[in-house]
Design a protein around this motif. Sequence first.
Motif, PDB file in Angstrom:
ATOM      1  N   LEU A 139     -13.904  13.719 -10.887  1.00  0.00           N
ATOM      2  CA  LEU A 139     -15.264  14.087 -10.492  1.00  0.00           C
ATOM      3  C   LEU A 139     -16.310  13.095 -10.991  1.00  0.00           C
ATOM      4  O   LEU A 139     -17.185  12.666 -10.231  1.00  0.00           O
ATOM      5  N   ALA A 253     -13.485  16.621  -5.059  1.00  0.00           N
ATOM      6  CA  ALA A 253     -13.843  18.000  -5.387  1.00  0.00           C
ATOM      7  C   ALA A 253     -12.722  18.957  -5.037  1.00  0.00           C
ATOM      8  O   ALA A 253     -12.420  19.897  -5.784  1.00  0.00           O
ATOM      9  N   SER A 257     -11.963  19.876  -8.830  1.00  0.00           N
ATOM     10  CA  SER A 257     -12.907  20.920  -9.222  1.00  0.00           C
ATOM     11  C   SER A 257     -12.154  22.184  -9.639  1.00  0.00           C
ATOM     12  O   SER A 257     -11.196  22.590  -8.972  1.00  0.00           O
ATOM     13  N   SER A 315     -20.909  23.903  -6.654  1.00  0.00           N
ATOM     14  CA  SER A 315     -20.342  24.124  -7.989  1.00  0.00           C
ATOM     15  C   SER A 315     -21.081  25.238  -8.713  1.00  0.00           C
ATOM     16  O   SER A 315     -20.466  26.112  -9.335  1.00  0.00           O
ATOM     17  N   ALA A 325     -18.687  20.372 -13.693  1.00  0.00           N
ATOM     18  CA  ALA A 325     -18.915  19.917 -12.323  1.00  0.00           C
ATOM     19  C   ALA A 325     -19.100  18.406 -12.254  1.00  0.00           C
ATOM     20  O   ALA A 325     -18.648  17.768 -11.288  1.00  0.00           O
TER      21      ALA A 325
END
Length: 332
Positions: A139, A253, A257, A315, A325
Amino acid sequence: MFPREYRGVAFVVGLFLAVQLGALALVPEFAESGYQAVENPDDPTNSVVYVLAILVMTGVMLAAFKYNFDGAIRLLIVGTSAWLSWYVFSAVVSPLAAAVPAAAVGVGLLVYPEWYVIDTAGVLMGAGAAGLFGISFGLLPALVLLVFLAVYDAISVYGTEHMLSLAEGVMDLNIPVVLVIPLSLSYSLLDGDEDTTSESDGNDGTAVENDNESDAADDSETNVGDPTPIEERDAFFIGLGDAVIPTVLIASAATFSPAAGLAVPLVGVNLPALLAMVGSLAGLLVLMSWVIEGRPHAGLPLLNGGAIGGYLIGSIVAGVPLADAVGLAAFL
């Protein structure tokens, strides 16, 4: 019937969605096949290495165009397109069988680079590249990459303008570093090669082509792109990088994530990745509205900004702490 400029915008959105959804569909297959390019995807220096590679490649291409090595650049891009296409096809069939359609992509680009051949190769190339980078960039590295390239795109278009020179050299090669957006069913990229004049704002920006104009643009002008209204054009162009770079964050993501996945058929996606897609497409629509008005613009500031904004909103809504995030939790 919608005006043809709106059909052109719809076509652009369709191509972007094909790259984004293709990358999301490929991410699980790529990860399972061990295609991750780096040992530690959370290391932000990965972005630095990639950025340096972009700068070096830009310099090499500019030198090649200056010293008439255009053919070598064309072969390099065609070979890269076939190679990335092999990654895409190998997610569906065996690696050996994937070599056949991948080779067909390369041959098609060399033998008959019509606009639909270029766009097909560009979508395959874009989805494959974004998927590979998405599983290789965590990320934080992905966010760093998007921020830097948005700034670099703006500077190289409006400041140094070297991206304009790069794009002018690329446009004549008929290779999938740009996506071709025809505005009429009768448009042919090959038929127009000898009687069209093109201007562009770079591989990561938007370019336009005017039909039947014999006077080349004055390179000393500071305006970016072509002010000709879109109604008077037969096609316009948008850099493949505009589709690929924001999709790197979308794929990252979806991969890294901690947000819960969504039940979407065929693709692995969560709320941050989904809203990153929405944000990038919102930026694309703003960009296209400027193009329709005859105001081409550097693409990545809008596209990357939209993707980052959508990702952060997604997020927060998904309950992911901001430090997680942005990938900073491991450093705190």
